[in-house]
Every structure is written in C-alpha cells, then in structure tokens.
Motif scaffolding. Sequence first.
Motif, PDB file in Angstrom:
ATOM      1  N   PRO A 102     -28.122 -25.199 -19.300  1.00  0.00           N
ATOM      2  CA  PRO A 102     -27.677 -24.314 -18.214  1.00  0.00           C
ATOM      3  C   PRO A 102     -28.828 -23.940 -17.300  1.00  0.00           C
ATOM      4  CG  PRO A 102     -27.885 -23.083 -20.276  1.00  0.00           C
ATOM      5  CD  PRO A 102     -28.111 -24.540 -20.617  1.00  0.00           C
ATOM      6  N   PRO A 103     -28.500 -23.456 -16.086  1.00  0.00           N
ATOM      7  CA  PRO A 103     -27.137 -23.220 -15.587  1.00  0.00           C
ATOM      8  C   PRO A 103     -26.475 -24.517 -15.131  1.00  0.00           C
ATOM      9  CG  PRO A 103     -28.739 -22.637 -13.900  1.00  0.00           C
ATOM     10  CD  PRO A 103     -29.539 -22.998 -15.117  1.00  0.00           C
ATOM     11  N   PHE A 104     -25.175 -24.640 -15.362  1.00  0.00           N
ATOM     12  CA  PHE A 104     -24.418 -25.817 -14.970  1.00  0.00           C
ATOM     13  C   PHE A 104     -23.768 -25.564 -13.608  1.00  0.00           C
ATOM     14  CE2 PHE A 104     -23.812 -25.096 -19.605  1.00  0.00           C
ATOM     15  CZ  PHE A 104     -24.773 -26.004 -20.043  1.00  0.00           C
ATOM     16  N   ILE A 106     -20.847 -26.794 -11.513  1.00  0.00           N
ATOM     17  CA  ILE A 106     -19.602 -27.545 -11.659  1.00  0.00           C
ATOM     18  C   ILE A 106     -18.868 -27.587 -10.328  1.00  0.00           C
ATOM     19  CG2 ILE A 106     -17.357 -27.620 -12.810  1.00  0.00           C
ATOM     20  CD1 ILE A 106     -18.688 -26.175 -15.178  1.00  0.00           C
ATOM     21  N   ALA A 130     -13.234 -23.247 -17.651  1.00  0.00           N
ATOM     22  CA  ALA A 130     -14.691 -23.232 -17.485  1.00  0.00           C
ATOM     23  C   ALA A 130     -15.281 -21.945 -18.051  1.00  0.00           C
ATOM     24  CB  ALA A 130     -15.052 -23.394 -16.014  1.00  0.00           C
ATOM     25  N   PHE A 134     -18.023 -22.279 -20.921  1.00  0.00           N
ATOM     26  CA  PHE A 134     -19.416 -22.109 -20.495  1.00  0.00           C
ATOM     27  C   PHE A 134     -19.831 -20.659 -20.266  1.00  0.00           C
ATOM     28  CE2 PHE A 134     -17.742 -26.153 -18.693  1.00  0.00           C
ATOM     29  CZ  PHE A 134     -18.383 -27.017 -19.569  1.00  0.00           C
ATOM     30  N   ASP A 137     -22.838 -19.274 -18.143  1.00  0.00           N
ATOM     31  CA  ASP A 137     -23.860 -20.303 -17.952  1.00  0.00           C
ATOM     32  C   ASP A 137     -23.561 -21.294 -16.830  1.00  0.00           C
ATOM     33  OD1 ASP A 137     -25.470 -19.324 -19.956  1.00  0.00           O
ATOM     34  OD2 ASP A 137     -24.642 -20.641 -21.502  1.00  0.00           O
ATOM     35  N   TYR A 138     -22.615 -20.982 -15.955  1.00  0.00           N
ATOM     36  CA  TYR A 138     -22.276 -21.971 -14.932  1.00  0.00           C
ATOM     37  C   TYR A 138     -21.971 -21.305 -13.598  1.00  0.00           C
ATOM     38  CZ  TYR A 138     -17.235 -20.949 -14.775  1.00  0.00           C
ATOM     39  OH  TYR A 138     -16.019 -20.357 -14.567  1.00  0.00           O
TER      40      TYR A 138
END
Length: 223
Positions: A102-104, A106, A130, A134, A137-138
């Motif tokens: 992370p961070p992701f 998307i 999501a 996650f 973390d995204y």
Amino acid sequence: MTVEDRLAAAKELSPELASLNMGSMNFVFEGIAAKRSVWEYDWEEPYIRGSSSRIFANTFDQIEYTMRELGDGHGTRFEFECYDVGHLYSLAHFVDRGLVRPPFFIQSVLGIIGGIGADMANLSHMMTIADKLFGEDYYLSCFAAGRNQKSFAAHSVAAGAHVRVGLEDNLYAGRGRLATGNDQQVEYARGIVHALDREVAAPADVRDMLGLKGAAATAIGRS
C-alpha cells in the motif's frame, strides 16, 4: 504481443506510475465501426471489428512478471485497473502474497462491453468490496467510458473517490461536441470537484499520496 513487448517502453522510461490491468477479459469496441464510413488506415476497420473475437490477456503470470520487473525493478507504482469486482479480488491475491504494498491506487473502469456496466449501483458495490478488501490502504478513482463519463465523474467525487477523464475514454466535451483536447475534460472535472467543495490535488500532493519516486528518478525526457 509478448509481455516483454508490452513492457518495453515502460522499462526504458521507468515511469513513476503505470497502469496494470488485473485480469483477462473480453474487451469489445466493434460498435465504433457502425459509426464510421471512412477509414484513414487500412488496419483500422478490421482491428475494430475484430475486437469481438479477441481476448484482452492479463494472466496471473503476466501480472506477477510486471509487478516484479517494473515494480521491484524500477520502483514504478501501479494504477490497478479493475473492470469488474473479480479484479479487486485478484489484486487482493497479490497483496496477500506480498507482491504489492500500500497505498494501492485502484481505477474502477465501468461501461466497457465485457466488463462491469456503467451503473451507479455497480460503482457503489465496487467501493464496498474495495473497502472490505483493502480498508484504509487504497485510493479509488473511477471513470465510465463514452457518454457516461460526466455523470460518473460527478458521482465518484460525491462518493469521496477520485476521478479520471481524457480522450482515451471519451472523445466529446459535451453532447454532440468533439473535444479539442484533454484540457476541456479536465476543466469540467475540476469544476465538479470545486462545486462539491473538494480540492484538486497538486502533482506534489499526488506523489506524496501514492508514494511515487519523483520525476527525477525516471528516464523520461533524458537524452
């Protein structure tokens, strides 16, 4: 095209951020052909009409290879393009294996024939899954292809997510008006953000949010 061919430009330029599609899928855009009678190049019409007989291949081996070669090898971060809910679970698989951290970032892609439809309920479901997978973390961005671009930009911002626009996804600046450049779409997206009392992130903000390595660490623009 081999995975090495697909990665050649990115490995040469070592970008801060690159898109990575999270699954193989049907990716059909042959409907464009019905709106054209004149073609500029010989390859255009058969390529577009042939989209219904091809698979957009992104196997797990190809995804892992990209993560290792471009991510680990070049410090490039990824925009994880998810065309359906299952692609979120595919990303979670690679997260669980420790191949991405992370961070992701998307990118939820709606409205492509072969992927999830451009329905607001589908975006809400993507966000729910999501969140489940996650947590904090995204970052989620969203776009819908074609005529749904503006409405989904507004919905995405209102829902607390980010937004993507550009000529890759939609050629118009408004009903019946072809865009002269990406800037027209960026301006209306900016207007949506401000109208909903949110702020537009500066490049330095984005680099900090996504943990990017910075422009100086790329090979872009070097002689």
